[in-house]
Design a protein around this motif. Structure first.
Motif, PDB file in Angstrom:
ATOM      1  N   THR A  38    -104.322   3.515 -59.845  1.00 28.54           N
ATOM      2  CA  THR A  38    -103.575   4.759 -59.661  1.00 28.54           C
ATOM      3  C   THR A  38    -104.235   5.547 -58.550  1.00 28.54           C
ATOM      4  N   LEU A  39    -103.446   5.880 -57.521  1.00 25.36           N
ATOM      5  CA  LEU A  39    -103.954   6.667 -56.397  1.00 25.36           C
ATOM      6  C   LEU A  39    -103.190   7.974 -56.327  1.00 25.36           C
ATOM      7  N   THR A  40    -103.905   9.060 -56.062  1.00 28.14           N
ATOM      8  CA  THR A  40    -103.332  10.394 -56.051  1.00 28.14           C
ATOM      9  C   THR A  40    -103.686  11.090 -54.745  1.00 28.14           C
ATOM     10  N   MET A  41    -102.749  11.914 -54.259  1.00 28.95           N
ATOM     11  CA  MET A  41    -103.015  12.734 -53.082  1.00 28.95           C
ATOM     12  C   MET A  41    -103.131  14.188 -53.517  1.00 28.95           C
ATOM     13  N   ALA A  42    -104.163  14.839 -53.010  1.00 27.14           N
ATOM     14  CA  ALA A  42    -104.373  16.270 -53.240  1.00 27.14           C
ATOM     15  C   ALA A  42    -104.414  16.968 -51.889  1.00 27.14           C
ATOM     16  N   LEU A  43    -104.125  18.255 -51.889  1.00 27.81           N
ATOM     17  CA  LEU A  43    -104.152  19.058 -50.674  1.00 27.81           C
ATOM     18  C   LEU A  43    -105.339  20.007 -50.699  1.00 27.81           C
ATOM     19  N   LEU A  44    -105.970  20.163 -49.541  1.00 29.76           N
ATOM     20  CA  LEU A  44    -107.144  21.012 -49.420  1.00 29.76           C
ATOM     21  C   LEU A  44    -106.910  22.098 -48.380  1.00 29.76           C
ATOM     22  N   SER A  45    -107.562  23.220 -48.574  1.00 30.47           N
ATOM     23  CA  SER A  45    -107.426  24.362 -47.660  1.00 30.47           C
ATOM     24  C   SER A  45    -108.343  24.176 -46.449  1.00 30.47           C
ATOM     25  N   ALA A  46    -108.231  25.107 -45.516  1.00 28.89           N
ATOM     26  CA  ALA A  46    -109.070  25.085 -44.316  1.00 28.89           C
ATOM     27  C   ALA A  46    -110.537  25.366 -44.636  1.00 28.89           C
ATOM     28  N   SER A  47    -110.846  25.791 -45.859  1.00 29.57           N
ATOM     29  CA  SER A  47    -112.242  26.024 -46.233  1.00 29.57           C
ATOM     30  C   SER A  47    -113.006  24.723 -46.445  1.00 29.57           C
ATOM     31  N   TYR A  48    -112.285  23.615 -46.566  1.00 30.26           N
ATOM     32  CA  TYR A  48    -112.917  22.306 -46.767  1.00 30.26           C
ATOM     33  C   TYR A  48    -113.652  21.877 -45.507  1.00 30.26           C
ATOM     34  N   SER A  49    -114.848  21.345 -45.685  1.00 32.26           N
ATOM     35  CA  SER A  49    -115.638  20.812 -44.576  1.00 32.26           C
ATOM     36  C   SER A  49    -115.915  19.339 -44.856  1.00 32.26           C
ATOM     37  N   PRO A  50    -115.191  18.435 -44.187  1.00 30.54           N
ATOM     38  CA  PRO A  50    -115.353  17.003 -44.464  1.00 30.54           C
ATOM     39  C   PRO A  50    -116.766  16.501 -44.178  1.00 30.54           C
ATOM     40  N   ASP A  51    -117.278  15.676 -45.080  1.00 31.93           N
ATOM     41  CA  ASP A  51    -118.561  15.000 -44.908  1.00 31.93           C
ATOM     42  C   ASP A  51    -118.393  13.598 -45.478  1.00 31.93           C
ATOM     43  N   LEU A  52    -118.040  12.655 -44.619  1.00 31.70           N
ATOM     44  CA  LEU A  52    -117.712  11.299 -45.061  1.00 31.70           C
ATOM     45  C   LEU A  52    -118.875  10.607 -45.767  1.00 31.70           C
ATOM     46  N   ALA A  53    -120.095  10.944 -45.410  1.00 30.94           N
ATOM     47  CA  ALA A  53    -121.254  10.289 -46.009  1.00 30.94           C
ATOM     48  C   ALA A  53    -121.641  10.898 -47.350  1.00 30.94           C
ATOM     49  N   ALA A  54    -121.552  12.212 -47.494  1.00 24.98           N
ATOM     50  CA  ALA A  54    -122.060  12.876 -48.700  1.00 24.98           C
ATOM     51  C   ALA A  54    -121.022  13.035 -49.802  1.00 24.98           C
TER      52      ALA A  54
END
Length: 144
Positions: free
Chosen positions: A27-43
């Motif tokens: 089961t895969l789900t999509m969620a939406l994030l605001s501009a306050s999110y700061s992506p960190d692919l490693a952490a």
């Protein structure tokens, strides 16, 4: 407005390659994030790491991916799904969409995210009493 490409979280990539995550059957789900999110692919590894940036609009709810496919064409594997609709008459504003395994429990693994509007650091995608969709015209990702 331009939509970016999906970026894979490091741990999501590892879990997919190792077989812990089955893209075609989990089961895969999509969620939406605001501009306050700061992506960190490693952490960032699980929904609990980023859930604080989930949009809080009254019309919004996470959506399951449908018609998920993992197909081989020549030497490329394409991971794809149908357009994800968050409603046809909604008011939602988001900067990012994220795909996770599961339905949004804090320990659910993250797979990938996409910037919904690459026109600037604070540029968002917004609907006001209108449709809000995340289209996947070139699939979610392709591995060659």
């Amino acid at each position: 407005m331009a939509t970016g490409i999906f970026r894979l979280y490091h741990e999501g990539k590892r879990r997919t390659i190792s077989g812990e995550v089955q893209l075609g059957s989990d089961t895969l789900t999509m969620a939406l994030l605001s501009a306050s999110y700061s992506p960190d692919l490693a952490a960032q590894e699980t929904w609990g790491d980023i859930s604080g940036a989930e949009v809080a609009d009254a019309d919004y709810a996470k959506q399951a991916l449908s018609n998920i496919s993992v197909t081989l064409s020549g030497d490329s594997v394409l991971f794809d799904a149908d357009t994800v609709s968050f409603g046809s008459n909604v008011s939602i504003e988001a900067k990012y969409a994220v795909i996770m395994v599961g339905v949004g429990d804090s320990t659910d693994p993250l797979i990938a995210y996409v910037d919904l509007n690459t026109d600037g650091a604070s540029a968002t995608l917004r609907s006001v009493s209108a449709a809000f969709e995340v289209r996947l015209p070139n699939g979610i990702y392709e591995a060659t």
